[in-house]
Design a protein around this motif. Structure first.
Motif, mmCIF file in Angstrom:
data_model
loop_
_atom_site.group_PDB
_atom_site.id
_atom_site.type_symbol
_atom_site.label_atom_id
_atom_site.label_comp_id
_atom_site.label_asym_id
_atom_site.label_seq_id
_atom_site.Cartn_x
_atom_site.Cartn_y
_atom_site.Cartn_z
ATOM 1 N N ALA A 140 -13.804 110.256 88.320
ATOM 2 C CA ALA A 140 -13.348 111.431 87.734
ATOM 3 C C ALA A 140 -14.238 111.453 86.451
ATOM 4 C CB ALA A 140 -12.004 111.732 87.719
ATOM 5 N N GLU A 141 -14.217 110.393 85.853
ATOM 6 C CA GLU A 141 -14.716 110.334 84.441
ATOM 7 C C GLU A 141 -16.292 110.315 84.692
ATOM 8 O OE1 GLU A 141 -14.926 110.241 80.566
ATOM 9 O OE2 GLU A 141 -13.005 109.574 81.533
ATOM 10 N N THR A 142 -16.842 109.916 85.646
ATOM 11 C CA THR A 142 -18.447 109.872 86.054
ATOM 12 C C THR A 142 -18.763 111.388 86.313
ATOM 13 O OG1 THR A 142 -18.326 107.958 86.877
ATOM 14 C CG2 THR A 142 -20.232 109.186 87.525
ATOM 15 N N ILE A 143 -17.996 112.011 87.028
ATOM 16 C CA ILE A 143 -18.272 113.602 87.379
ATOM 17 C C ILE A 143 -17.971 114.397 85.957
ATOM 18 C CG2 ILE A 143 -16.925 115.610 88.368
ATOM 19 C CD1 ILE A 143 -16.370 113.626 90.826
ATOM 20 N N ALA A 144 -17.236 114.006 85.254
ATOM 21 C CA ALA A 144 -16.811 114.961 83.898
ATOM 22 C C ALA A 144 -17.868 114.742 82.965
ATOM 23 C CB ALA A 144 -15.677 114.724 83.535
ATOM 24 N N THR A 145 -18.505 113.579 82.703
ATOM 25 C CA THR A 145 -19.772 113.107 82.144
ATOM 26 C C THR A 145 -20.851 113.902 82.433
ATOM 27 O OG1 THR A 145 -18.585 110.894 81.405
ATOM 28 C CG2 THR A 145 -20.957 111.368 81.161
ATOM 29 N N ARG A 182 -12.329 120.023 83.755
ATOM 30 C CA ARG A 182 -10.997 119.534 84.315
ATOM 31 C C ARG A 182 -11.436 118.816 85.504
ATOM 32 N NH1 ARG A 182 -6.334 122.689 83.288
ATOM 33 N NH2 ARG A 182 -6.153 121.729 81.102
ATOM 34 N N VAL A 183 -11.142 117.641 86.059
ATOM 35 C CA VAL A 183 -11.473 117.089 87.331
ATOM 36 C C VAL A 183 -10.498 116.622 87.894
ATOM 37 C CG1 VAL A 183 -13.065 115.575 88.543
ATOM 38 C CG2 VAL A 183 -13.793 116.630 86.384
ATOM 39 N N GLU A 184 -10.032 116.621 89.070
ATOM 40 C CA GLU A 184 -9.123 116.304 89.875
ATOM 41 C C GLU A 184 -9.768 115.561 91.187
ATOM 42 O OE1 GLU A 184 -4.579 117.194 91.591
ATOM 43 O OE2 GLU A 184 -6.186 118.738 91.881
ATOM 44 N N ALA A 243 -3.349 110.944 92.887
ATOM 45 C CA ALA A 243 -4.438 111.692 92.330
ATOM 46 C C ALA A 243 -4.418 111.449 90.811
ATOM 47 C CB ALA A 243 -4.196 113.415 92.741
ATOM 48 N N VAL A 244 -5.654 111.586 90.244
ATOM 49 C CA VAL A 244 -5.804 111.661 88.917
ATOM 50 C C VAL A 244 -6.345 113.089 88.446
ATOM 51 C CG1 VAL A 244 -5.872 109.225 88.819
ATOM 52 C CG2 VAL A 244 -8.026 110.375 88.974
ATOM 53 N N GLU A 245 -6.121 113.409 87.472
ATOM 54 C CA GLU A 245 -6.594 114.638 86.642
ATOM 55 C C GLU A 245 -7.000 114.046 85.272
ATOM 56 O OE1 GLU A 245 -4.734 118.637 85.347
ATOM 57 O OE2 GLU A 245 -4.910 118.355 87.515
ATOM 58 N N ILE A 246 -8.234 114.629 84.851
ATOM 59 C CA ILE A 246 -8.753 114.387 83.579
ATOM 60 C C ILE A 246 -9.252 115.805 83.057
ATOM 61 C CG2 ILE A 246 -9.144 111.975 83.822
ATOM 62 C CD1 ILE A 246 -12.253 112.697 83.817
#
Length: 122
Positions: A76-81, A95-97, A113-116
């Motif tokens: 998730a962090e990689t996608i958001a970054t 926001r990425v889930e 799941a995680v959501e950031i």
């Protein structure tokens, strides 16, 4: 603030800590929401005034089907970054889930799941 949502994308990857996850792989689902200003795109019907859904999908596919991570938090962090970097000036926040529908955990549950949320997301 306006939003673009790319919901319930489905991929196959090899993320996880357990040997079964890294050897056999598993399904992953992802939903990405982008905080944007798409007023001009709506008024002009100009594709250049918005963020490409195809580009966002392809970015998620590359990361989820690519190099394995131990944690879906890292996915998730990689996608958001990457989204914030690749669409700098267009995407103000995201926001990425990431969902693992079938993790190898004994018990009864629907999914994990995680959501950031990163950047400006109101």
């Amino acid at each position: 603030m306006d939003y673009i949502h790319v919901r319930d994308m489905q991929f196959y990857g090899y993320h996880g800590v357990l040997i079964e996850e890294t050897r056999l792989g598993q399904r992953f689902r992802a939903t990405v929401s982008l905080a944007v200003n798409i007023e001009e795109a709506g008024k002009t019907d100009d594709l250049n005034k918005t963020v490409s859904y195809v580009g966002v999908y392809e970015l998620c596919k590359e990361i989820i089907e690519g190099t394995p991570y131990k944690l879906i938090e890292a996915v998730a962090e990689t996608i958001a970054t990457r989204i914030l970097a690749d669409y700098e000036g267009q995407v103000f926040g995201c926001r990425v889930e990431i969902i693992k529908p079938d993790p190898p955990i004994p018990g009864h549950y629907k999914e994990v799941a995680v959501e950031i949320t990163r950047g400006q997301f109101v």
